[in-house]
Design a protein around this motif. Structure first.
Motif, PDB file in Angstrom:
ATOM      1  N   ASN A 376       0.827  -1.205   0.000  1.00  0.00           N
ATOM      2  CA  ASN A 376       0.000   0.000   0.000  1.00  0.00           C
ATOM      3  C   ASN A 376       0.865   1.260   0.000  1.00  0.00           C
ATOM      4  O   ASN A 376       0.561   2.239  -0.701  1.00  0.00           O
ATOM      5  N   THR A 438     -15.086   7.022  -2.287  1.00  0.00           N
ATOM      6  CA  THR A 438     -13.702   6.525  -2.299  1.00  0.00           C
ATOM      7  C   THR A 438     -13.093   6.480  -0.900  1.00  0.00           C
ATOM      8  O   THR A 438     -11.877   6.317  -0.766  1.00  0.00           O
ATOM      9  N   ASP A 440     -11.996   4.867   2.572  1.00  0.00           N
ATOM     10  CA  ASP A 440     -11.427   3.557   2.885  1.00  0.00           C
ATOM     11  C   ASP A 440     -10.826   2.897   1.642  1.00  0.00           C
ATOM     12  O   ASP A 440     -10.859   1.682   1.488  1.00  0.00           O
ATOM     13  N   THR A 441     -10.299   3.728   0.746  1.00  0.00           N
ATOM     14  CA  THR A 441      -9.504   3.254  -0.376  1.00  0.00           C
ATOM     15  C   THR A 441      -8.238   4.101  -0.433  1.00  0.00           C
ATOM     16  O   THR A 441      -8.086   5.098   0.278  1.00  0.00           O
ATOM     17  N   LEU A 442      -7.318   3.709  -1.296  1.00  0.00           N
ATOM     18  CA  LEU A 442      -6.080   4.454  -1.454  1.00  0.00           C
ATOM     19  C   LEU A 442      -6.221   5.662  -2.371  1.00  0.00           C
ATOM     20  O   LEU A 442      -5.297   6.481  -2.470  1.00  0.00           O
ATOM     21  N   ILE A 443      -7.367   5.803  -3.025  1.00  0.00           N
ATOM     22  CA  ILE A 443      -7.542   6.873  -4.016  1.00  0.00           C
ATOM     23  C   ILE A 443      -7.350   8.262  -3.413  1.00  0.00           C
ATOM     24  O   ILE A 443      -6.642   9.098  -3.986  1.00  0.00           O
ATOM     25  N   ILE A 520      -8.556   5.991   5.888  1.00  0.00           N
ATOM     26  CA  ILE A 520      -8.421   4.530   5.927  1.00  0.00           C
ATOM     27  C   ILE A 520      -8.970   3.992   7.241  1.00  0.00           C
ATOM     28  O   ILE A 520      -8.696   4.547   8.310  1.00  0.00           O
ATOM     29  N   SER A 522      -9.748   0.184   7.133  1.00  0.00           N
ATOM     30  CA  SER A 522      -9.555  -1.256   6.999  1.00  0.00           C
ATOM     31  C   SER A 522      -8.075  -1.602   7.102  1.00  0.00           C
ATOM     32  O   SER A 522      -7.235  -0.903   6.508  1.00  0.00           O
ATOM     33  N   HIS A 525      -5.850  -1.856   3.911  1.00  0.00           N
ATOM     34  CA  HIS A 525      -5.505  -0.644   3.156  1.00  0.00           C
ATOM     35  C   HIS A 525      -4.523   0.253   3.907  1.00  0.00           C
ATOM     36  O   HIS A 525      -4.215   1.345   3.439  1.00  0.00           O
TER      37      HIS A 525
END
Length: 581
Positions: A376, A438, A440-443, A520, A522, A525
């Motif tokens: 990540n 978006t 809880d994503t890396l975006i 984030i 999770s 991630h």
């Protein structure tokens, strides 16, 4: 006069006394060293003034009563004080101090013009002080309070600090004198100063590295910091009373003990290693178990006046340790329980490498020994570097080389965004990414890099503007478009600047903690910075060595990057943007 104010005045006089004492020492060393370019007559007057100031301040500070201070058990005590007061009061006090300082400088000045200039400056500061005092008097609710305290010192510690201050002052004066000379003296002084600075600023990293190799009982010592790691000696021991077994659990090798037997004949297995799975209980048949030895610590002590060494064969429930004697031969093979204070582990100087694998074992199983966090982090770092370089360089090229309506106005608006604190744009940015689903994503951690950075645009624009126009004109004659000229002609000319921005972006993205904390939730991630903070919160109290080992692994890539790319930091500052020419 109340006790608090008396204590504050006495403390300030003591501080001033030490300051004047060090200043008189520095001036005296200058006079003896005959530093080039100094006025001997002026230094002599300064030495007399500083010496008298030191004597007077220390005598007055010692004579004033300080019963209001905080008592300590140490024989010597350095007083501390702090004033809690509103801004107008601070303005009045600071202005008064500056006014007195300028007046004293005016009185000691030899040049009439310098004397008049400093006297005028003192009058200006005095007027500012009266303004601050007037503002303070207008608000009757503003109160001034005094915080009192002190640092207790042993005589040896106090003398060591005084000696250190004296040596440092002498070294600074001598270094200043030698730096004005030429040849080997200047080179040696410069290299020595750089070496000393490197040692001083490298101490925290050395402490981090050493601590990552230390065992738990060496983290603190009554004798101070343990700078040389030691490793407890162990021997393999087959424990018949509480044997340990090795088996496989979800594709990973685990070591543990049996805690019970099921009606169907399977065993209840309690995992001890790896520590990330410690406490996990599952059923397993006897055929899948393999008995393995455990590491028994070697200890030493005295039994009935006889010195012995032995191996710890059992950690008893009451805290005692059952030791099986190894030496002397008269006790070999026997065992005896001892209190923890009666025996101590046998240690040898060495590195406890187990901290590193154990730190990774403490991570959740889904983290795949930290590889998920590393993946990540690499995604975030690589996309941030690419996005920052591309977006900032394109925008900078447009602002520096292309003429379009409103260019200067837009550039001014872009620079004005640098005045916005990150906290101001934090909530709007979060709401935008929430509406885009978006979270809880890396975006959200890499997309903003593709929209440029005001500072990076400004930096690259300055580099682009220093490239001769003849290069771009020649490219146009050859039929190059703006994009072709930008990519093949202009970008190669600013490689040092691009390298510096890439390094800055890499370090910022690698160490970014606030972004993952906001977006984030999770574990799959999480980047390394977020995982390190969680690891520190869980293990810093009982396993500081593991925390230091995990931190060392996290910062190693950044250190390697700086080591191999340090020349670009210098080139980015010294070069004019002409491709290193």
């Amino acid at each position: 006069m109340n006790e608090s104010l008396t204590y504050a005045i006495a403390t300030l006089l003591v501080w001033a006394g030490f300051f004047f004492a060090l200043r008189s020492l520095a001036i005296g060393v200058k006079l003896m060293a005959r530093v080039p370019g100094t006025d001997g007559q002026r230094l002599s007057k300064g030495l007399i003034a500083a010496g008298l100031g030191a004597v007077m301040c220390l005598l007055l500070g010692s004579a004033l009563p300080t019963k209001g201070g905080v008592a300590t058990t140490e024989p010597w005590r350095f007083p501390l004080v702090w004033f809690v007061m509103p801004f107008p009061a601070w303005l009045a006090v600071v202005s008064l101090v500056m006014a007195v300082t300028r007046c004293l400088q005016s009185a000691l000045s030899l040049n009439p013009l310098d004397k008049l200039a400093r006297f005028k400056a003192g009058l200006v500061w005095l007027v500012v002080g009266f303004v601050g005092y007037w503002l303070y008097q207008r608000d009757p609710d503003d109160k001034i309070s005094i915080l009192k305290g002190g640092v207790g010192l042993q005589p040896t510690t106090a003398l060591a600090l005084i000696l250190l201050a004296v040596i440092t002052t002498i070294a600074m004066v001598v270094a200043g004198r030698e730096a004005t000379s030429r040849g080997w003296a200047k080179t040696l002084v410069t290299q020595f100063a750089l070496l000393v600075g490197s040692v001083i600023f490298g101490i925290p990293f050395v402490f981090l590295l050493i601590t990552s190799f230390k065992e738990v009982d060496d983290m603190s010592s009554p004798n101070g910091i343990v700078w040389v790691p030691r490793v407890s000696q162990t021997v393999p021991y087959m424990d018949k009373k509480n044997p340990e077994y090795q088996t496989t659990y979800k594709g990973s090798e685990v070591v543990g003990t049996l805690i019970g037997k099921n009606p169907d004949g399977t065993e209840q297995f309690n995992v001890l290693q790896p520590r990330g799975l410690s406490g996990t209980v599952f059923d397993i048949p006897d055929s899948a178990l393999k008995e393995v030895p455990r590491d028994a610590a070697i200890v030493q002590g005295a039994y009935h006046g006889i010195a012995f060494t032995g191996e710890v064969v059992e950690e008893m429930e009451d805290g005692r340790r059952r030791v099986q004697f190894l030496t002397p031969s008269s006790l070999a093979g026997q065992d005896q329980p001892f209190a923890p204070a009666e025996v101590k582990n046998v240690k040898k100087v060495g590195l406890n490498w187990k901290n590193y694998p154990e730190a990774l074992q403490f991570l959740p199983p889904d983290a795949d020994r930290g590889l998920v966090y590393l993946k990540n982090t690499l995604i975030i770092v690589i996309l941030n570097v690419i996005g920052t370089i591309l977006s900032s360089s394109i925008v900078a090229y447009a602002f520096s080389r292309m003429n379009f309506p409103g260019r200067n106005v837009l550039f001014g608006i872009l620079l004005s965004t640098m005045m916005l604190p990150a906290a101001v744009t934090l909530l709007p940015t979060f709401l935008i990414f929430r509406d885009l689903h978006t979270i809880d994503t890396l975006i959200p951690l890499w997309v903003p890099a593709f929209f440029g950075s005001a500072f990076n645009v400004f930096l690259l624009r300055q580099f682009f503007m220093q490239i001769p126009m003849e290069l771009e004109d020649a490219a146009k004659i050859d039929g190059c478009t703006y994009l072709k000229t930008f990519w093949d002609i202009m970008l190669p000319q600013i490689k040092p600047a691009l390298a510096v921005i890439a390094i800055w972006t890499f370090m910022g993205a690698w160490n970014n903690f606030m972004g993952p904390l906001i977006y984030i939730s999770s574990p799959e991630h999480m980047p390394l910075s977020y995982a390190l903070q969680l690891f520190n919160g869980e293990r810093s109290g009982d396993e500081p060595g593991l925390v230091m080992a995990f931190a060392t692994m996290c910062i190693t890539p950044v250190l390697l990057l700086f080591f191999f790319a340090q020349k670009y930091f210098i080139e980015g500052v010294t070069l004019s943007g002409l491709g290193g020419r």
